[in-house]
Write a protein that holds these residues in place. Structure first.
Motif, PDB file in Angstrom:
ATOM      1  N   PRO A   1      45.681 -32.342  28.325  1.00 11.49           N
ATOM      2  CA  PRO A   1      45.165 -33.629  28.818  1.00 11.49           C
ATOM      3  C   PRO A   1      44.882 -33.538  30.317  1.00 11.49           C
ATOM      4  N   VAL A   2      43.755 -34.110  30.712  1.00  7.09           N
ATOM      5  CA  VAL A   2      43.324 -33.999  32.113  1.00  7.09           C
ATOM      6  C   VAL A   2      44.362 -34.627  33.041  1.00  7.09           C
ATOM      7  N   SER A   3      44.741 -33.860  34.042  1.00  4.55           N
ATOM      8  CA  SER A   3      45.650 -34.380  35.060  1.00  4.55           C
ATOM      9  C   SER A   3      45.161 -33.854  36.402  1.00  4.55           C
ATOM     10  N   ASN A   4      44.404 -34.678  37.093  1.00  9.49           N
ATOM     11  CA  ASN A   4      43.891 -34.259  38.404  1.00  9.49           C
ATOM     12  C   ASN A   4      44.049 -35.411  39.388  1.00  9.49           C
ATOM     13  N   ASP A   5      43.213 -35.439  40.425  1.00  7.83           N
ATOM     14  CA  ASP A   5      43.376 -36.452  41.470  1.00  7.83           C
ATOM     15  C   ASP A   5      42.705 -37.780  41.146  1.00  7.83           C
ATOM     16  N   LEU A   6      42.115 -37.907  39.958  1.00  5.48           N
ATOM     17  CA  LEU A   6      41.419 -39.150  39.603  1.00  5.48           C
ATOM     18  C   LEU A   6      42.269 -40.037  38.693  1.00  5.48           C
ATOM     19  N   ALA A   7      42.206 -41.325  38.985  1.00  7.85           N
ATOM     20  CA  ALA A   7      42.876 -42.298  38.117  1.00  7.85           C
ATOM     21  C   ALA A   7      41.880 -42.914  37.144  1.00  7.85           C
ATOM     22  N   SER A   8      40.649 -43.117  37.604  1.00  5.12           N
ATOM     23  CA  SER A   8      39.608 -43.623  36.701  1.00  5.12           C
ATOM     24  C   SER A   8      38.222 -43.311  37.260  1.00  5.12           C
ATOM     25  N   VAL A   9      37.269 -43.279  36.349  1.00  7.24           N
ATOM     26  CA  VAL A   9      35.865 -43.021  36.699  1.00  7.24           C
ATOM     27  C   VAL A   9      35.008 -44.100  36.058  1.00  7.24           C
ATOM     28  N   THR A  10      34.141 -44.701  36.846  1.00  3.86           N
ATOM     29  CA  THR A  10      33.192 -45.670  36.295  1.00  3.86           C
ATOM     30  C   THR A  10      31.782 -45.170  36.549  1.00  3.86           C
ATOM     31  N   VAL A  11      30.975 -45.204  35.516  1.00  2.00           N
ATOM     32  CA  VAL A  11      29.577 -44.776  35.638  1.00  2.00           C
ATOM     33  C   VAL A  11      28.674 -45.965  35.342  1.00  2.00           C
ATOM     34  N   ILE A  12      27.690 -46.156  36.199  1.00  6.94           N
ATOM     35  CA  ILE A  12      26.684 -47.204  35.984  1.00  6.94           C
ATOM     36  C   ILE A  12      25.364 -46.479  35.709  1.00  6.94           C
ATOM     37  N   ALA A  13      24.830 -46.672  34.520  1.00  9.37           N
ATOM     38  CA  ALA A  13      23.640 -45.906  34.125  1.00  9.37           C
ATOM     39  C   ALA A  13      22.733 -46.756  33.248  1.00  9.37           C
ATOM     40  N   GLY A  14      21.534 -46.237  33.007  1.00  9.39           N
ATOM     41  CA  GLY A  14      20.582 -46.973  32.186  1.00  9.39           C
ATOM     42  C   GLY A  14      20.830 -46.817  30.701  1.00  9.39           C
ATOM     43  N   SER A  15      21.573 -45.788  30.335  1.00  6.77           N
ATOM     44  CA  SER A  15      21.833 -45.538  28.919  1.00  6.77           C
ATOM     45  C   SER A  15      23.333 -45.480  28.658  1.00  6.77           C
ATOM     46  N   GLY A  16      23.755 -46.134  27.606  1.00  2.64           N
ATOM     47  CA  GLY A  16      25.175 -46.146  27.261  1.00  2.64           C
ATOM     48  C   GLY A  16      25.680 -44.767  26.884  1.00  2.64           C
ATOM     49  N   ALA A  17      24.845 -44.003  26.163  1.00  4.10           N
ATOM     50  CA  ALA A  17      25.258 -42.659  25.754  1.00  4.10           C
ATOM     51  C   ALA A  17      25.499 -41.786  26.984  1.00  4.10           C
ATOM     52  N   LEU A  18      24.586 -41.874  27.936  1.00  6.14           N
ATOM     53  CA  LEU A  18      24.737 -41.090  29.169  1.00  6.14           C
ATOM     54  C   LEU A  18      25.978 -41.539  29.939  1.00  6.14           C
ATOM     55  N   GLY A  19      26.136 -42.853  30.088  1.00  5.40           N
ATOM     56  CA  GLY A  19      27.286 -43.377  30.823  1.00  5.40           C
ATOM     57  C   GLY A  19      28.599 -42.977  30.175  1.00  5.40           C
ATOM     58  N   ASP A  20      28.631 -43.019  28.851  1.00  5.14           N
ATOM     59  CA  ASP A  20      29.833 -42.668  28.096  1.00  5.14           C
ATOM     60  C   ASP A  20      30.193 -41.194  28.328  1.00  5.14           C
ATOM     61  N   ALA A  21      29.200 -40.327  28.153  1.00  5.96           N
ATOM     62  CA  ALA A  21      29.448 -38.887  28.305  1.00  5.96           C
ATOM     63  C   ALA A  21      29.811 -38.538  29.751  1.00  5.96           C
ATOM     64  N   LEU A  22      29.089 -39.136  30.697  1.00  8.59           N
ATOM     65  CA  LEU A  22      29.346 -38.810  32.105  1.00  8.59           C
ATOM     66  C   LEU A  22      30.709 -39.291  32.577  1.00  8.59           C
ATOM     67  N   SER A  23      31.138 -40.456  32.106  1.00 10.01           N
ATOM     68  CA  SER A  23      32.432 -40.963  32.572  1.00 10.01           C
ATOM     69  C   SER A  23      33.551 -39.998  32.165  1.00 10.01           C
ATOM     70  N   THR A  24      33.432 -39.435  30.969  1.00  7.70           N
ATOM     71  CA  THR A  24      34.419 -38.438  30.525  1.00  7.70           C
ATOM     72  C   THR A  24      34.287 -37.150  31.346  1.00  7.70           C
TER      73      THR A  24
END
Lengths: 358, 126
Positions: free
Chosen positions: A278-301
């Motif tokens: 399981p990812v454990s790094n310096d990030l607590a959360s990532v939010t992506v704002i994009a034109g496509s839900g599929a892109l935003g979903d994949a990029l946030s991960t």
């Protein structure tokens, strides 16, 4: 005539009437302020719906004449997506692919697999739909969470590589031992399809939330942007609000689905395709704002897997989306494109806000 | 006579002003979103006030399980549930129109029916 009176009766009456008129106007304004929409349609019909599907809670709001019908069709569409793409349903297309290693998928499923593979390549494997053998062994889809032995992780890691998925025109083939999980993109894609359905019904204004994946169609009926809050990874509060239209706002973190091991270590559900943990790094959360839900979903991960520094570099090197990263030290990194519609909220999770520029 | 008329008219106008001002203040300071609804398996099983001077208990029984909901002077919350993760219980009181209490395993939703405060977001990304 009374010389001592410096304001006559008529003036008093006029003043009093003016006061009353002003007060009446203020009251009227308060009463109808929410209905004043100079840029929007005149009082469009609002319809709402909710649904439990894809292992989450979904809500829909749409405005317009066909909104009721559109929402009902959207629910059916989501259920159809779940039937095709569920990784835990052996009868779904993905279930059959994982079981048999071969599939002649429907057009929608083939399109989604192609999209997932392209995003995997785009993110240099940080988003990897072939991660499922590891997700399963950690128990995130079976509900029986455990910390697998290193030998097991080492044995499964070679199978978690989307580059080994073979696409041959209309068929998909997996190497033995591989399995796909489209969970990192399926909700975003389903949201895209719902908004396309809405558009086809003539709806110009809609807001959907598929388990916290928020997607918008057009502006609010009053002509303003939709205000989307970003949830804190640490508690029941929001850390910021962004204004968007025709955009999705999708957040990933390890705080929604996780388990605590016997030694007290907390393990989140996003597994790194590079070490199988399981990812454990310096990030607590990532939010992506994009034109496509599929892109935003994949990029946030993918950006969550990358960690802050690499995620920022990735954003600088690519266009078409904006990011908001919350690091564990309390720094909120906000990309320059979203700054004009960004509003920080008082939160114990955020100590400073840092604008990032290309 | 004319003085009396002026006084009456002034009084009426002052009264109108006071009523309008009072209305504005009530609108400004009133807490919206107090009406809640509870949905179990997609069906509304309760609509009404989200606060109660005396505790009110509602058992939401679905095919998936049972959630015991309490409405008291502080608001509404899930007091206990037979679901595995108990996230609905851990959410505590319903705080905002944009953040419903959800129990995924038992298909339960508790939410405000109003849109909530004007400055509240339209949705939450999480």
């Amino acid at each position: 005539m009374n010389e001592k009176r410096f304001i006559n009766r008529t003036t008093i009456i006029r003043l009093a009437a003016a006061f009353a008129a002003v007060a009446g106007l203020i009251a009227f304004g308060f009463l109808y302020k929410d209905k004043w929409n100079p840029n929007g349609d005149a009082d469009p019909q609002k319809s709402e719906g909710t649904l439990f599907a894809m292992d989450t809670y979904m809500s829909f709001a749409a405005y317009g004449e066909n909104a009721d019908e559109a929402i009902e069709e959207a629910k059916q569409l989501i259920e159809e997506c779940e039937r095709k793409w569920s990784v835990t349903d052996a009868q779904s297309e993905i279930g059959k692919l994982n079981e048999e290693g071969f599939l002649e998928p429907s057009e929608e499923t083939l399109e989604l697999i192609k999209l997932a593979l392209s995003y995997s390549k785009y993110t240099n494997g940080c988003f990897d739909p072939a991660i499922y053998p590891l997700v399963r062994t950690w128990g995130f889809t079976t509900g029986e969470n455990r910390v697998p032995p290193q030998s097991e992780i080492d044995a499964l890691l070679p199978y978690a590589d989307a580059r080994n998925v073979i696409l041959d025109r209309d068929t998909v083939r997996l190497q033995e031992g591989m399995s796909l999980d489209l969970g990192g993109i399926a909700k975003g894609r389903a949201g895209d399809e719902v908004l396309a359905l809405f558009k086809g019904k003539g709806i110009k204004s809609a807001l959907i939330s598929l388990g916290g994946n928020v997607q918008t169609l057009g502006h609010k009926p009053d002509g303003n942007d939709w205000k989307i809050g970003i949830h804190s990874p640490y508690g029941n509060e929001i850390i910021a609000v962004v204004g968007v239209s025709d955009r999705c706002v999708i957040t990933s973190g390890a705080y929604e689905r996780y388990f605590t091991a016997e030694d007290g270590t907390v393990y989140g559900h996003i597994i790194s395709p590079f070490d199988g943990y399981p990812v454990s790094n310096d990030l607590a959360s990532v939010t992506v704002i994009a034109g496509s839900g599929a892109l935003g979903d994949a990029l946030s991960t993918a950006l969550f897997v990358m960690g802050a520094e690499r995620a920022i570099e990735f954003w600088k090197a690519n266009e078409g989306f904006e990011i908001i990263l919350l690091s564990k030290d309390g720094t909120l990194y906000v990309s320059e494109g979203i700054i004009p519609s960004f509003e920080a909220r008082t939160s114990s999770a955020v100590k400073s806000v840092c604008e990032i520029k290309r | 006579m004319r003085n009396k008329t002026v006084k009456i008219l002034s009084g009426v106008c002052a009264l109108l002003f006071a009523v309008a001002l009072g209305f504005v203040l009530i609108q400004y300071f009133s807490v919206s979103g107090e009406e809640i609804e509870i949905l179990s398996d997609g069906k509304v099983i309760y609509t009404g006030k989200g606060v109660s001077a005396e505790p009110v208990y509602i058992d939401a029984v679905s095919a998936h399980g049972v959630n015991r909901i309490r409405i008291d002077a502080n608001g509404v919350l899930v007091e206990s549930a037979d679901c595995k993760n108990l996230e609905c219980v851990h959410m505590g009181y319903l705080k905002s129109a944009y953040m419903p209490i959800v129990c995924l395993p038992n298909n339960l939703v508790i939410r405000y029916t109003g849109s909530g405060e004007a400055s509240a977001p339209d949705a939450i990304s999480r």
